[in-house]
Design a protein around this motif. Sequence first.
Motif, PDB file in Angstrom:
ATOM      1  N   ASN A   1     -20.069 -49.621 -63.408  1.00 33.14           N
ATOM      2  CA  ASN A   1     -20.400 -48.285 -63.915  1.00 33.14           C
ATOM      3  C   ASN A   1     -19.887 -47.222 -62.969  1.00 33.14           C
ATOM      4  OD1 ASN A   1     -23.277 -49.898 -64.870  1.00 33.14           O
ATOM      5  ND2 ASN A   1     -22.192 -48.716 -66.399  1.00 33.14           N
ATOM      6  N   GLY A   2     -19.644 -46.048 -63.518  1.00 30.57           N
ATOM      7  CA  GLY A   2     -19.339 -44.870 -62.720  1.00 30.57           C
ATOM      8  C   GLY A   2     -20.257 -43.746 -63.144  1.00 30.57           C
ATOM      9  N   ILE A   3     -20.540 -42.835 -62.239  1.00 31.32           N
ATOM     10  CA  ILE A   3     -21.408 -41.715 -62.561  1.00 31.32           C
ATOM     11  C   ILE A   3     -20.709 -40.421 -62.157  1.00 31.32           C
ATOM     12  CG2 ILE A   3     -22.669 -41.984 -60.368  1.00 31.32           C
ATOM     13  CD1 ILE A   3     -25.181 -41.016 -61.972  1.00 31.32           C
ATOM     14  N   ILE A   4     -20.612 -39.481 -63.124  1.00 30.84           N
ATOM     15  CA  ILE A   4     -19.913 -38.238 -62.845  1.00 30.84           C
ATOM     16  C   ILE A   4     -20.746 -37.050 -63.334  1.00 30.84           C
ATOM     17  CG2 ILE A   4     -17.619 -39.297 -62.919  1.00 30.84           C
ATOM     18  CD1 ILE A   4     -17.247 -38.117 -65.693  1.00 30.84           C
ATOM     19  N   PRO A   5     -20.765 -35.954 -62.574  1.00 30.76           N
ATOM     20  CA  PRO A   5     -21.484 -34.751 -63.016  1.00 30.76           C
ATOM     21  C   PRO A   5     -20.689 -34.043 -64.095  1.00 30.76           C
ATOM     22  CG  PRO A   5     -20.354 -34.307 -60.959  1.00 30.76           C
ATOM     23  CD  PRO A   5     -20.114 -35.758 -61.273  1.00 30.76           C
ATOM     24  N   ILE A   6     -21.373 -33.616 -65.158  1.00 38.02           N
ATOM     25  CA  ILE A   6     -20.648 -33.031 -66.282  1.00 38.02           C
ATOM     26  C   ILE A   6     -21.015 -31.576 -66.532  1.00 38.02           C
ATOM     27  CG2 ILE A   6     -22.245 -33.711 -68.113  1.00 38.02           C
ATOM     28  CD1 ILE A   6     -18.411 -34.053 -68.198  1.00 38.02           C
ATOM     29  N   GLU A   7     -22.261 -31.177 -66.204  1.00 36.04           N
ATOM     30  CA  GLU A   7     -22.653 -29.784 -66.391  1.00 36.04           C
ATOM     31  C   GLU A   7     -23.851 -29.450 -65.525  1.00 36.04           C
ATOM     32  OE1 GLU A   7     -24.302 -28.671 -70.181  1.00 36.04           O
ATOM     33  OE2 GLU A   7     -24.933 -30.724 -70.635  1.00 36.04           O
ATOM     34  N   ASN A   8     -23.935 -28.165 -65.179  1.00 34.92           N
ATOM     35  CA  ASN A   8     -25.044 -27.654 -64.382  1.00 34.92           C
ATOM     36  C   ASN A   8     -25.691 -26.496 -65.121  1.00 34.92           C
ATOM     37  OD1 ASN A   8     -25.708 -25.304 -62.137  1.00 34.92           O
ATOM     38  ND2 ASN A   8     -26.439 -27.325 -61.519  1.00 34.92           N
ATOM     39  N   SER A   9     -27.011 -26.408 -65.018  1.00 37.73           N
ATOM     40  CA  SER A   9     -27.751 -25.391 -65.770  1.00 37.73           C
ATOM     41  C   SER A   9     -27.479 -23.978 -65.280  1.00 37.73           C
ATOM     42  CB  SER A   9     -29.256 -25.676 -65.693  1.00 37.73           C
ATOM     43  OG  SER A   9     -29.697 -25.686 -64.348  1.00 37.73           O
ATOM     44  N   THR A  10     -26.936 -23.826 -64.069  1.00 36.34           N
ATOM     45  CA  THR A  10     -26.626 -22.508 -63.515  1.00 36.34           C
ATOM     46  C   THR A  10     -25.141 -22.176 -63.625  1.00 36.34           C
ATOM     47  OG1 THR A  10     -28.458 -22.666 -61.928  1.00 36.34           O
ATOM     48  CG2 THR A  10     -26.725 -21.058 -61.439  1.00 36.34           C
ATOM     49  N   HIS A  11     -24.299 -23.105 -63.195  1.00 38.04           N
ATOM     50  CA  HIS A  11     -22.859 -22.830 -63.068  1.00 38.04           C
ATOM     51  C   HIS A  11     -22.030 -23.366 -64.231  1.00 38.04           C
ATOM     52  CE1 HIS A  11     -19.621 -21.265 -60.666  1.00 38.04           C
ATOM     53  NE2 HIS A  11     -18.997 -22.429 -60.583  1.00 38.04           N
ATOM     54  N   GLY A  12     -22.662 -24.075 -65.158  1.00 36.25           N
ATOM     55  CA  GLY A  12     -21.952 -24.524 -66.344  1.00 36.25           C
ATOM     56  C   GLY A  12     -21.203 -25.826 -66.158  1.00 36.25           C
ATOM     57  N   ALA A  13     -20.119 -25.980 -66.917  1.00 39.23           N
ATOM     58  CA  ALA A  13     -19.377 -27.235 -66.974  1.00 39.23           C
ATOM     59  C   ALA A  13     -18.694 -27.563 -65.650  1.00 39.23           C
ATOM     60  CB  ALA A  13     -18.328 -27.162 -68.078  1.00 39.23           C
ATOM     61  N   VAL A  14     -18.647 -28.848 -65.327  1.00 43.76           N
ATOM     62  CA  VAL A  14     -17.845 -29.337 -64.207  1.00 43.76           C
ATOM     63  C   VAL A  14     -16.478 -29.684 -64.799  1.00 43.76           C
ATOM     64  CG1 VAL A  14     -17.698 -30.991 -62.312  1.00 43.76           C
ATOM     65  CG2 VAL A  14     -19.946 -30.252 -63.154  1.00 43.76           C
ATOM     66  N   ALA A  15     -15.569 -28.723 -64.740  1.00 46.17           N
ATOM     67  CA  ALA A  15     -14.323 -28.786 -65.515  1.00 46.17           C
ATOM     68  C   ALA A  15     -13.475 -30.008 -65.180  1.00 46.17           C
ATOM     69  CB  ALA A  15     -13.524 -27.506 -65.294  1.00 46.17           C
ATOM     70  N   VAL A  16     -13.334 -30.321 -63.899  1.00 48.48           N
ATOM     71  CA  VAL A  16     -12.480 -31.446 -63.511  1.00 48.48           C
ATOM     72  C   VAL A  16     -13.043 -32.752 -64.058  1.00 48.48           C
ATOM     73  CG1 VAL A  16     -11.524 -32.720 -61.559  1.00 48.48           C
ATOM     74  CG2 VAL A  16     -11.705 -30.237 -61.434  1.00 48.48           C
ATOM     75  N   ALA A  17     -14.364 -32.887 -64.037  1.00 50.52           N
ATOM     76  CA  ALA A  17     -14.989 -34.097 -64.565  1.00 50.52           C
ATOM     77  C   ALA A  17     -14.791 -34.178 -66.077  1.00 50.52           C
ATOM     78  CB  ALA A  17     -16.471 -34.115 -64.219  1.00 50.52           C
ATOM     79  N   MET A  18     -14.951 -33.041 -66.766  1.00 48.49           N
ATOM     80  CA  MET A  18     -14.736 -33.016 -68.213  1.00 48.49           C
ATOM     81  C   MET A  18     -13.318 -33.452 -68.569  1.00 48.49           C
ATOM     82  SD  MET A  18     -16.614 -29.607 -69.642  1.00 48.49           S
ATOM     83  CE  MET A  18     -15.789 -29.828 -71.206  1.00 48.49           C
ATOM     84  N   ASP A  19     -12.345 -32.919 -67.853  1.00 44.59           N
ATOM     85  CA  ASP A  19     -10.948 -33.255 -68.136  1.00 44.59           C
ATOM     86  C   ASP A  19     -10.681 -34.752 -67.967  1.00 44.59           C
ATOM     87  OD1 ASP A  19     -10.484 -30.595 -68.646  1.00 44.59           O
ATOM     88  OD2 ASP A  19      -9.542 -30.182 -66.707  1.00 44.59           O
ATOM     89  N   SER A  20     -11.381 -35.379 -67.034  1.00 43.02           N
ATOM     90  CA  SER A  20     -11.144 -36.799 -66.773  1.00 43.02           C
ATOM     91  C   SER A  20     -11.655 -37.692 -67.897  1.00 43.02           C
ATOM     92  CB  SER A  20     -11.795 -37.207 -65.442  1.00 43.02           C
ATOM     93  OG  SER A  20     -13.205 -37.137 -65.520  1.00 43.02           O
ATOM     94  N   LEU A  21     -12.604 -37.182 -68.702  1.00 45.46           N
ATOM     95  CA  LEU A  21     -13.171 -38.001 -69.779  1.00 45.46           C
ATOM     96  C   LEU A  21     -12.147 -38.353 -70.852  1.00 45.46           C
ATOM     97  CD1 LEU A  21     -16.636 -36.266 -70.311  1.00 45.46           C
ATOM     98  CD2 LEU A  21     -16.195 -38.447 -69.177  1.00 45.46           C
TER      99      LEU A  21
END
Length: 282
Positions: free
Chosen positions: A50-70
């Motif tokens: 398994n891998g675990i990646i951050p995808i969004e934060n309630s304050t700063h929004g999307a984690v763009a680099v992680a989203m792109d990797s999906l």
Amino acid sequence: MKIGYLGPPGSYSHEAACQYSANVAKDVQLIALPTFSAIIEGVERGVIANGIIPIENSTHGAVAVAMDSLVNLNNSTVCGEVVLNIEHYLLSANGVDNEIKYVFSHEQALGQCREFFLNRYPHIEFIQCGSTSQACELAKKNGSTYGAIAGKPAAKLYGLKVAAENVQDNDYNQTRFLIIGSTPPAPTGQDKTSIVFAFHDDCPGSLFGVMKAFATRDINLTRIESRPAKHTMGKYIFYIDFNGHAKEEACQAALQNIAGQVSWLKILGSYPSGPISKPTGQ
């Protein structure tokens, strides 16, 4: 069982991996990896379970680099989620805040603390680095005029002292992480599905048609984001999370309808909805 996370140890991804692994298996080895792409590649190649990646934060929004990797998921799938309360600390070698002139941290952590520092430490310069744990390594290496924004556990791990507590702008600060694995989970009745798609051409009503496919079947959307397609200005790909499992009849019908409207559609995964813990500020 090996689980990969964005390292080095002490990052919030490490905390989320610890939280997740405590509930899945007894014999778990946590593997620190340098990038989100390395995490996904590790799962795709079977090097880690398994891998675990951050995808969004309630304050700063999307984690763009992680989203792109999906988009690179081929042999793997999103199989779970973890929501982590985020409390940021200002750390340094001696814990004296008025000596700090520069602060290292990950882009997301810096963004989540920007207003706090503008109001209380306007002289401090932010320096972006790969992770909050790497920030601690750099602060330790460079001396007392350098600090790090990270979690409190990282202070002990890297021999740093707390110069200021709860430096995030928003006390209701949480980050959602996705679990990547090779085995799709069975429906539980309390599931969420993540998809990504793009349109043939930019024309009026395109996105409305997709929204209608969900609305007419009473399917609730929990998140929608757009990202540049990276090949033509003004072209975007869209990410949607919705309640339900891709094997459910209504969800299958919606996805079939959407597939006929878009140029390509990828189901990133259906997985149990993770419990949302009580935010720090409550």
